[in-house]
Design a protein around this motif. Structure first.
Motif, mmCIF file in Angstrom:
data_model
loop_
_atom_site.group_PDB
_atom_site.id
_atom_site.type_symbol
_atom_site.label_atom_id
_atom_site.label_comp_id
_atom_site.label_asym_id
_atom_site.label_seq_id
_atom_site.Cartn_x
_atom_site.Cartn_y
_atom_site.Cartn_z
ATOM 1 N N VAL A 1 42.035 3.990 -16.371
ATOM 2 C CA VAL A 1 43.035 3.083 -16.860
ATOM 3 C C VAL A 1 44.337 3.449 -16.377
ATOM 4 N N ARG A 2 44.385 4.627 -15.901
ATOM 5 C CA ARG A 2 45.615 5.068 -15.481
ATOM 6 C C ARG A 2 45.836 4.803 -13.717
ATOM 7 N N GLN A 3 44.607 4.377 -13.230
ATOM 8 C CA GLN A 3 44.665 3.906 -11.834
ATOM 9 C C GLN A 3 45.482 2.384 -11.867
ATOM 10 N N THR A 4 44.998 1.671 -13.146
ATOM 11 C CA THR A 4 45.504 -0.002 -12.836
ATOM 12 C C THR A 4 46.798 0.031 -13.871
ATOM 13 N N HIS A 5 46.944 0.781 -15.022
ATOM 14 C CA HIS A 5 47.802 0.684 -15.947
ATOM 15 C C HIS A 5 48.568 2.060 -15.998
ATOM 16 N N PRO A 6 49.331 2.770 -15.178
ATOM 17 C CA PRO A 6 49.916 3.993 -15.247
ATOM 18 C C PRO A 6 51.027 3.951 -16.351
ATOM 19 N N THR A 7 51.545 3.133 -17.007
ATOM 20 C CA THR A 7 52.651 3.305 -17.812
ATOM 21 C C THR A 7 52.137 2.895 -19.333
ATOM 22 N N LEU A 8 50.973 2.579 -19.358
ATOM 23 C CA LEU A 8 50.283 2.117 -20.669
ATOM 24 C C LEU A 8 50.313 3.424 -21.505
ATOM 25 N N PRO A 9 50.988 3.367 -22.801
ATOM 26 C CA PRO A 9 51.064 4.258 -23.720
ATOM 27 C C PRO A 9 49.582 4.444 -24.292
ATOM 28 N N VAL A 10 49.139 5.770 -24.074
ATOM 29 C CA VAL A 10 47.760 6.292 -24.627
ATOM 30 C C VAL A 10 47.932 7.506 -25.678
ATOM 31 N N LEU A 11 47.341 7.447 -26.799
ATOM 32 C CA LEU A 11 47.042 8.350 -27.655
ATOM 33 C C LEU A 11 45.590 8.643 -27.655
ATOM 34 N N LEU A 12 45.493 10.152 -27.812
ATOM 35 C CA LEU A 12 43.839 10.351 -27.761
ATOM 36 C C LEU A 12 43.529 10.941 -29.447
ATOM 37 N N LEU A 13 42.211 10.526 -29.603
ATOM 38 C CA LEU A 13 41.690 11.095 -30.918
ATOM 39 C C LEU A 13 40.779 12.193 -30.634
ATOM 40 N N THR A 14 40.702 12.997 -31.130
ATOM 41 C CA THR A 14 39.687 14.149 -30.696
ATOM 42 C C THR A 14 39.499 14.936 -31.885
ATOM 43 N N ALA A 15 38.017 15.438 -32.134
ATOM 44 C CA ALA A 15 37.685 16.178 -33.175
ATOM 45 C C ALA A 15 37.469 17.767 -32.441
ATOM 46 N N ARG A 16 37.812 17.788 -31.309
ATOM 47 C CA ARG A 16 37.938 19.330 -30.589
ATOM 48 C C ARG A 16 39.123 19.858 -30.731
ATOM 49 N N ASP A 17 39.595 21.071 -31.226
ATOM 50 C CA ASP A 17 40.629 21.705 -31.124
ATOM 51 C C ASP A 17 40.967 22.808 -30.129
ATOM 52 N N ALA A 18 39.885 22.944 -29.285
ATOM 53 C CA ALA A 18 40.228 23.857 -28.087
ATOM 54 C C ALA A 18 41.299 23.532 -27.507
ATOM 55 N N LEU A 19 42.307 24.510 -26.937
ATOM 56 C CA LEU A 19 43.225 24.260 -26.048
ATOM 57 C C LEU A 19 42.874 23.575 -24.894
ATOM 58 N N ASP A 20 41.538 24.221 -24.218
ATOM 59 C CA ASP A 20 41.364 23.529 -23.019
ATOM 60 C C ASP A 20 41.113 21.910 -23.122
ATOM 61 N N ASP A 21 40.619 21.464 -24.178
ATOM 62 C CA ASP A 21 40.296 19.996 -24.229
ATOM 63 C C ASP A 21 41.540 19.221 -24.430
ATOM 64 N N ARG A 22 42.596 19.995 -25.118
ATOM 65 C CA ARG A 22 43.838 19.346 -25.187
ATOM 66 C C ARG A 22 44.533 19.122 -23.920
ATOM 67 N N VAL A 23 44.582 20.136 -23.383
ATOM 68 C CA VAL A 23 45.267 20.040 -22.031
ATOM 69 C C VAL A 23 44.519 19.064 -20.913
ATOM 70 N N ALA A 24 43.034 19.152 -20.972
ATOM 71 C CA ALA A 24 42.525 18.217 -20.147
ATOM 72 C C ALA A 24 42.937 16.845 -20.366
ATOM 73 N N GLY A 25 43.192 16.344 -21.841
ATOM 74 C CA GLY A 25 43.667 15.409 -22.129
ATOM 75 C C GLY A 25 44.868 14.826 -21.428
ATOM 76 N N LEU A 26 45.725 15.795 -21.827
ATOM 77 C CA LEU A 26 47.245 15.349 -21.290
ATOM 78 C C LEU A 26 47.288 15.370 -19.629
ATOM 79 N N GLN A 27 46.519 16.234 -18.972
ATOM 80 C CA GLN A 27 46.304 16.054 -17.635
ATOM 81 C C GLN A 27 45.848 15.089 -17.066
ATOM 82 N N ALA A 28 45.049 14.359 -18.098
ATOM 83 C CA ALA A 28 44.349 13.273 -17.459
ATOM 84 C C ALA A 28 45.366 12.080 -17.753
ATOM 85 N N GLY A 29 46.260 12.175 -18.221
ATOM 86 C CA GLY A 29 47.199 11.189 -18.508
ATOM 87 C C GLY A 29 47.740 10.512 -19.775
ATOM 88 N N ALA A 30 46.931 11.406 -20.853
ATOM 89 C CA ALA A 30 47.480 10.922 -22.205
ATOM 90 C C ALA A 30 48.952 11.258 -22.623
#
Length: 222
Positions: free
Chosen positions: A66-95
């Protein structure tokens, strides 16, 4: 405000759809990543809530697409994963933000409201009734006359105007004050500020209604 909710847990999705609808959102539900990806490409949404662990296509893949077509769309992620790497990956992907399961709905709603304020700032002049807000200078004017507002009063008024004709909960008000770097309102603090604003808006053609058990509603007087 149209929101895409991508969540494969049917019970959680039903509960969130009902709660978000009650908070003023128009919710479209996607039970898996493939459907979420399709809907995001074919329909207009004001924001999206994506579970990372979606079947068929995980939330990070949907986000990257979605970031390729809607770069400014506000996106919030829900995750059961609490590892730092998973949170960082989500933010780096554009969350723009994330909430870790399990969570309480008021927290999710507050984060969504804060996200909307950050990503969709109010216009320089936002007229409503005889009231105009200048978000840049944080000034309010009624019929050409400036309103004398404290910092908390301004934040509360801006929130009510941005959510005009929708109920604003006490949790949202406290979160807005907290986002501004202040303390949340305990006891009767919110009621005190609502009373002050009511008096200051008497000439604006606006009324703040108390919706018992829910919060406050700013409406134009009829």
């Amino acid at each position: 405000m149209k929101l895409l909710l991508a969540e494969d847990d049917a019970m959680l999705a039903d509960a969130l759809t009902t709660q978000l609808g009650g908070a003023g959102f128009e919710v479209e539900h996607a039970p898996n990543g493939a459907v979420a990806d399709y809907l995001l490409q074919k329909q207009h949404f004001d924001m999206a809530v994506l579970d990372i662990g979606l079947p068929m296509m995980d939330g990070l893949a949907v986000l990257q697409h979605v970031r390729q077509t809607h770069p400014t769309l506000p996106v919030l992620l829900l995750t059961a994963r609490d590892a730092l790497d998973d949170r960082v990956a989500g933010l780096q992907a554009g969350a723009d933000d994330y909430v870790t399961k399990p969570f309480d709905f008021p927290e999710l709603l507050a984060r969504l409201q804060a996200l909307l304020r950050r990503t969709q700032p109010a216009s320089a002049s936002a007229p409503f009734g005889r009231l105009s807000l200048d978000a840049t200078s944080r000034r309010a004017v009624v019929g050409g006359e400036p309103l004398e507002l404290s910092g908390r009063e301004w934040t509360l008024l801006e929130l009510l105007v941005n959510q005009r004709d929708k109920v604003v909960t006490k949790e949202q008000i406290n979160q807005a004050w907290s986002d501004e770097g202040g303390e949340t309102g305990g006891g009767n603090s919110i009621e005190v500020y609502i009373h002050r604003l009511r008096r200051k808006l008497e000439d604006a053609g606006l009324v703040i209604r108390t919706v018992r058990g829910l919060g406050y509603l700013l409406e134009a007087q009829t």
